[in-house]
Design a protein around this motif. Structure first.
Motif, PDB file in Angstrom:
ATOM      1  N   UNK A   1       0.825  -1.212   0.000  1.00  0.00           N
ATOM      2  CA  UNK A   1       0.000   0.000   0.000  1.00  0.00           C
ATOM      3  C   UNK A   1       0.861   1.266   0.000  1.00  0.00           C
ATOM      4  N   UNK A   2       1.947   1.235   0.750  1.00  0.00           N
ATOM      5  CA  UNK A   2       2.850   2.394   0.728  1.00  0.00           C
ATOM      6  C   UNK A   2       3.556   2.491  -0.618  1.00  0.00           C
ATOM      7  N   UNK A   3       3.917   1.347  -1.181  1.00  0.00           N
ATOM      8  CA  UNK A   3       4.557   1.343  -2.503  1.00  0.00           C
ATOM      9  C   UNK A   3       3.641   2.003  -3.531  1.00  0.00           C
ATOM     10  N   UNK A   4       2.359   1.749  -3.414  1.00  0.00           N
ATOM     11  CA  UNK A   4       1.385   2.364  -4.313  1.00  0.00           C
ATOM     12  C   UNK A   4       1.410   3.887  -4.175  1.00  0.00           C
ATOM     13  N   UNK A   5       1.443   4.369  -2.935  1.00  0.00           N
ATOM     14  CA  UNK A   5       1.511   5.817  -2.685  1.00  0.00           C
ATOM     15  C   UNK A   5       2.773   6.426  -3.297  1.00  0.00           C
ATOM     16  N   UNK A   6       3.821   5.644  -3.383  1.00  0.00           N
ATOM     17  CA  UNK A   6       5.114   6.130  -3.882  1.00  0.00           C
ATOM     18  C   UNK A   6       5.325   5.854  -5.372  1.00  0.00           C
ATOM     19  N   UNK A   7       4.352   5.220  -6.009  1.00  0.00           N
ATOM     20  CA  UNK A   7       4.499   4.865  -7.421  1.00  0.00           C
ATOM     21  C   UNK A   7       5.446   3.695  -7.641  1.00  0.00           C
TER      22      UNK A   7
ATOM     23  N   UNK B   1       3.206  10.999   2.456  1.00  0.00           N
ATOM     24  CA  UNK B   1       3.076   9.667   1.852  1.00  0.00           C
ATOM     25  C   UNK B   1       2.815   8.630   2.939  1.00  0.00           C
ATOM     26  N   UNK B   2       3.599   8.671   3.998  1.00  0.00           N
ATOM     27  CA  UNK B   2       3.457   7.689   5.077  1.00  0.00           C
ATOM     28  C   UNK B   2       2.131   7.892   5.812  1.00  0.00           C
ATOM     29  N   UNK B   3       1.740   9.130   6.040  1.00  0.00           N
ATOM     30  CA  UNK B   3       0.463   9.407   6.688  1.00  0.00           C
ATOM     31  C   UNK B   3      -0.716   8.867   5.893  1.00  0.00           C
ATOM     32  N   UNK B   4      -0.704   9.102   4.577  1.00  0.00           N
ATOM     33  CA  UNK B   4      -1.780   8.572   3.722  1.00  0.00           C
ATOM     34  C   UNK B   4      -1.774   7.058   3.723  1.00  0.00           C
TER      35      UNK B   4
END
Length: 187
Positions: free
Chosen positions: A100-106, A159-162
């Motif tokens: 999920x974090x990878x998604x936020x980061x592309x 990014x981490x918060x989202x």
């Protein structure tokens, strides 16, 4: 390398984090302690959990920072520099809903292609439990308090918060499953 030894993992993590990131090292030690405590629910994968817990944040080491995404950097380091066991590398790469974090980061496609998710729900949940019930200083906390702490440290719109807000329901469900497995253990 099929080594899941806690000594090997501790040696590597201490070398990479203890001097440069002492607070991250304290968190890692607390996560590893939780892993020892909950490893009884995993039988043959107990040592894999402890090694994964010890190595889960190795990607924060400053010398490894290439993408700014610690699960990916840690997994690459373990694979490329240490020839670590594939299951261990995939566990580190995907710890605590990293996809999920990878998604936020592309970086979702990169992470999913290089390090597919392990299809071992209790093992994956156990590492989430260990990480998300440990404060940045290595102390015990609840998963709800840990999620709140992460949001307050990084900010709602980061990014981490989202990511952590999106992952929170999954994190809490993982922790509940591990607590249920622990409660079901014979005394």
């Amino acid at each position: 390398m099929g080594d899941h030894s806690g000594d090997w993992a501790t040696h590597i993590t201490r070398a990479e984090l203890s001097c440069t990131l002492p607070r991250r090292w304290a968190h890692t030690q607390g996560v590893a302690d939780r892993a020892v405590e909950v490893s009884q629910v995993l039988n043959q994968d107990a040592s894999l959990l402890v090694a994964g817990a010890t190595l889960h944040d190795i990607g924060y080491a400053p010398r490894l920072a290439a993408t700014g995404f610690h699960p990916l950097e840690g997994a690459r380091f373990l694979r490329d520099e240490h020839g670590a066991d594939e299951r261990l590398v995939r566990l580190v790469a995907n710890h605590s809903f990293a996809l999920l974090e990878a998604e936020e980061r592309g970086l979702r496609k990169q992470l999913a292609t290089e390090f597919p998710l392990l299809e071992e729900p209790l093992l994956v949940d156990a590492l989430v439990y260990c990480d998300m019930t440990t404060t940045p200083d290595g102390d015990r906390t609840t998963a709800r308090n840990r999620v709140a702490e992460i949001v307050s440290r990084y900010g709602d719109d980061s990014v981490v918060g989202r990511f952590i807000r999106r992952a929170a329901p999954e994190i809490l469900a993982s922790v509940e499953r591990v607590e249920a497995a622990l409660a079901a253990q014979p005394r």
